[in-house]
Design an enzyme around this catalytic site. Structure first.
Site, PDB file in Angstrom:
ATOM      1  N   ARG A  32      59.793  23.091  22.397  1.00 43.90           N
ATOM      2  CA  ARG A  32      60.925  22.480  21.674  1.00 43.90           C
ATOM      3  C   ARG A  32      61.222  23.234  20.376  1.00 43.90           C
ATOM      4  NH1 ARG A  32      58.804  18.931  25.058  1.00 43.90           N
ATOM      5  NH2 ARG A  32      59.880  17.014  25.676  1.00 43.90           N
ATOM      6  N   GLY A 100      58.023  24.151  34.019  1.00 45.69           N
ATOM      7  CA  GLY A 100      59.002  23.095  34.292  1.00 45.69           C
ATOM      8  C   GLY A 100      59.651  22.614  33.009  1.00 45.69           C
ATOM      9  N   ARG A 128      60.083  22.674  42.634  1.00 48.09           N
ATOM     10  CA  ARG A 128      60.185  21.444  41.842  1.00 48.09           C
ATOM     11  C   ARG A 128      61.629  20.944  41.727  1.00 48.09           C
ATOM     12  NH1 ARG A 128      56.441  21.982  36.706  1.00 48.09           N
ATOM     13  NH2 ARG A 128      56.781  19.729  36.743  1.00 48.09           N
ATOM     14  N   SER A 173      60.817  10.348  32.364  1.00 47.28           N
ATOM     15  CA  SER A 173      60.591  11.784  32.202  1.00 47.28           C
ATOM     16  C   SER A 173      61.137  12.262  30.867  1.00 47.28           C
ATOM     17  CB  SER A 173      61.271  12.553  33.341  1.00 47.28           C
ATOM     18  OG  SER A 173      61.396  13.917  32.992  1.00 47.28           O
ATOM     19  N   ASP A 326      49.861  14.055  32.265  1.00 44.18           N
ATOM     20  CA  ASP A 326      49.213  15.335  32.593  1.00 44.18           C
ATOM     21  C   ASP A 326      47.695  15.230  32.657  1.00 44.18           C
ATOM     22  OD1 ASP A 326      51.638  16.640  32.778  1.00 44.18           O
ATOM     23  OD2 ASP A 326      51.661  17.199  30.659  1.00 44.18           O
ATOM     24  N   LYS A 353      54.649  17.782  40.073  1.00 42.15           N
ATOM     25  CA  LYS A 353      54.206  18.613  38.940  1.00 42.15           C
ATOM     26  C   LYS A 353      54.039  20.057  39.427  1.00 42.15           C
ATOM     27  CE  LYS A 353      54.364  15.413  35.935  1.00 42.15           C
ATOM     28  NZ  LYS A 353      55.400  15.484  34.912  1.00 42.15           N
ATOM     29  N   ARG A 357      50.139  17.142  42.551  1.00 46.83           N
ATOM     30  CA  ARG A 357      48.878  16.897  41.848  1.00 46.83           C
ATOM     31  C   ARG A 357      48.104  15.702  42.380  1.00 46.83           C
ATOM     32  NH1 ARG A 357      50.074  18.037  35.572  1.00 46.83           N
ATOM     33  NH2 ARG A 357      49.902  20.283  35.834  1.00 46.83           N
TER      34      ARG A 357
HETATM   35  C1  S3P Z   1      56.693  17.313  29.289  1.00 45.16           C
HETATM   36  C2  S3P Z   1      56.924  16.169  30.007  1.00 45.16           C
HETATM   37  C3  S3P Z   1      56.170  15.782  31.207  1.00 45.16           C
HETATM   38  C4  S3P Z   1      54.870  16.583  31.333  1.00 45.16           C
HETATM   39  C5  S3P Z   1      55.060  18.033  31.025  1.00 45.16           C
HETATM   40  C6  S3P Z   1      55.596  18.226  29.618  1.00 45.16           C
HETATM   41  C7  S3P Z   1      57.553  17.617  28.146  1.00 45.16           C
HETATM   42  O1  S3P Z   1      56.953  16.030  32.356  1.00 45.16           O
HETATM   43  O2  S3P Z   1      54.317  16.425  32.613  1.00 45.16           O
HETATM   44  O3  S3P Z   1      53.835  18.756  31.131  1.00 45.16           O
HETATM   45  O4  S3P Z   1      57.194  18.480  27.317  1.00 45.16           O
HETATM   46  O5  S3P Z   1      58.614  16.979  28.018  1.00 45.16           O
HETATM   47  P1  S3P Z   1      58.040  14.944  32.878  1.00 45.16           P
HETATM   48  O6  S3P Z   1      59.022  14.772  31.807  1.00 45.16           O
HETATM   49  O7  S3P Z   1      58.671  15.550  34.103  1.00 45.16           O
HETATM   50  O8  S3P Z   1      57.244  13.717  33.188  1.00 45.16           O
END
Ligand code: S3P
Length: 444
Positions: A32, A100, A128, A173, A326, A353, A357
């Site tokens: 971010r 992701g 994904r 999410s 996670d 994931k 997972r």
């Molecule tokens: C994350 C959100 C989570 C997490 C990922 C990091 C993030 O995923 O599993 O490792 O930084 O916003 P989801 O938003 O798909 O649950």
């Protein structure tokens, strides 16, 4: 970016773990920081950046869109942004590797700008689901020009005149929420995200830190209503990245499972939306003390003093999943060493994931002689206080499966092997060395 050579690793028992260590910076906050720094006018300084592959691949994509991001040594970075809406059309496809988070957040950031970009990633990321992000982005005005079944590789034409929307994510999410907020940055008026269950709030906190107007109100029992006023001029503000609780989870559980251990993990972030694992382990009887509580980079952090502990089984409610999403693979390892059946409920999201997972965690336990069942979206682990080990674990390009399996091998009767530890570098560069400094026996 990722080395093509698989890196088999083996973990074996080697007595108690002792010492102090600081795990790398938080992955969510690092990614971010790069994205918001790239959308800011002026220079943003970042300290404590995670220099893992997921972060580095996201940085490359931002450079391709026009931002200047400099790695200055000692995990310090200097970011020169292009301003909200200021991305340039990239000359080549954006490659997110295994990330992701990088990919989904950047779909949002690009989706609100009048540029067209191709998004791609490695074999894991290509499996994904991206449709969940594309749906709200299309309402904002972006167009998906090419995508096989809502997956990578895909081409996104960002909105010329982005519209503010009110969006209720169909799944809990933080990536999805963040994508919509990042797209909404370049829309006039108010973009609203209503979460039924609160997820990690790093995007909201950092937007506020950079001067955006953002309101967060309670909604329903566990939810939040987030209102962002679009088209702000983001102003640079220094960022300090705290140590990643999702990375700390691995040495922490390793110390709990090796009798006689005493380990201090420094400066671990205690954001309540990330702390479900600590709550669960404490319910299981883990000796974890948070000392020297302080604030770093706007987050509460503490040194965690962890001692080897006898654990008991627990019931982990589905409502806790967003705050420890996670951490289930390593919690399942802890549960295998506890006495009794641990039930972890509502793990549907684990199936999408870096690997499936839920299946990979069950397979890692089974390969090492642990009884486990998947019932619907629940994982049930039969703990017997000891684990035979001796298995070879397939990691499916998933860093957390790799680290969880190695933690198991540090406490099981026979060593545990993994087929490939190279993906650990996506989130936890230096994992093998850090664990070794505490006395763990990990070798190639
Ligand atoms: C994350 C959100 C989570 C997490 C990922 C990091 C993030 O995923 O599993 O490792 O930084 O916003 P989801 O938003 O798909 O649950």
């Amino acid at each position: 970016m990722h080395s093509v050579e698989p890196r088999p690793l083996i973990a074996r028992r080697n007595g108690p773990l002792r010492g102090r260590a600081r795990v790398p910076g938080d992955k969510s906050i690092s990614i971010r920081a790069l994205i918001l720094g790239a959308l800011t006018v002026g220079e943003t300084q970042v300290a404590g950046m995670l220099e893992g592959e997921d972060v580095l691949s996201t940085a490359q994509t931002l450079r391709a869109l026009g931002a200047t991001l400099q790695q200055c040594g000692g995990r310090r970075w200097l970011l020169r942004g292009v301003g909200v809406g200021g991305f340039a059309t990239p000359a080549a496809p954006l490659d997110f590797g295994n990330s992701g988070t990088g990919c989904r957040l950047m779909l949002g950031a690009v989706g609100g700008c009048p540029v067209t970009a191709q998004f791609d990633g490695d074999a894991s990321l290509r499996t994904r689901p991206m449709r969940r992000v594309l749906d709200p982005l299309e309402r904002i005005g972006a167009r998906t020009l090419a995508s096989a079944d809502g997956r990578l590789p895909l081409t996104l034409a960002g909105a010329r005149d982005p519209l503010p929307i009110v969006f209720e994510p169909p799944v809990a999410s933080a990536q999805l929420k963040s994508a919509v907020l990042l797209a909404g940055l370049n829309a006039p008026g108010e973009t609203v995200v209503i979460e039924r269950e609160a997820t990690r709030d790093h995007t909201e906190k950092m937007l506020t830190h950079f001067g955006a107007q953002l309101r967060v109100e309670a909604a329903g029992e566990n939810g939040r209503r987030i209102t962002l006023t679009g088209q702000p001029e983001l102003a640079p503000a220094p960022i300090v990245v705290p140590a990643d609780p999702s990375s700390a989870a691995f040495p922490l559980v390793a110390a709990l499972l090796t009798p006689g251990s005493e380990v201090i993990l420094e400066g671990v972030m205690l954001n309540p939306l990330r702390s479900g694992l600590l709550t669960t382990l404490e319910d299981m009887g883990a000796a974890i003390e948070a000392v020297q509580r302080r604030t770093e980079g706007g987050e509460e952090v503490a040194d965690l003093l962890v001692r080897g502990s006898a654990l008991r089984s627990v019931e982990v409610p589905a409502s806790r999943a967003p705050s420890m999403i996670d951490e289930y693979p390593v919690l399942a390892v802890a549960a295998a060493f506890a006495e009794g059946t641990t039930a972890m409920r509502g793990l549907k999201e684990l199936r999408v994931k870096e690997s499936d997972r839920l299946a990979a965690t069950a397979a890692l336990l089974r390969a090492n002689g642990v009884e486990v069942a998947i019932e619907g979206d629940d994982l049930l682990v039969q703990g017997r206080g000891r684990v035979p080990g001796g298995g070879l674990v397939t990691t499916h390009m998933d860093h957390r499966i790799a680290m969880a399996a190695l933690v198991m091998g540090l406490a099981s009767e026979r060593p545990v092997k993994i087929d490939d530890g190279s993906f650990i570098a996506t989130s936890f560069p230096g994992f093998v060395e850090l664990m070794g400094s505490l006395g763990a026996a990990l070798s190639g």
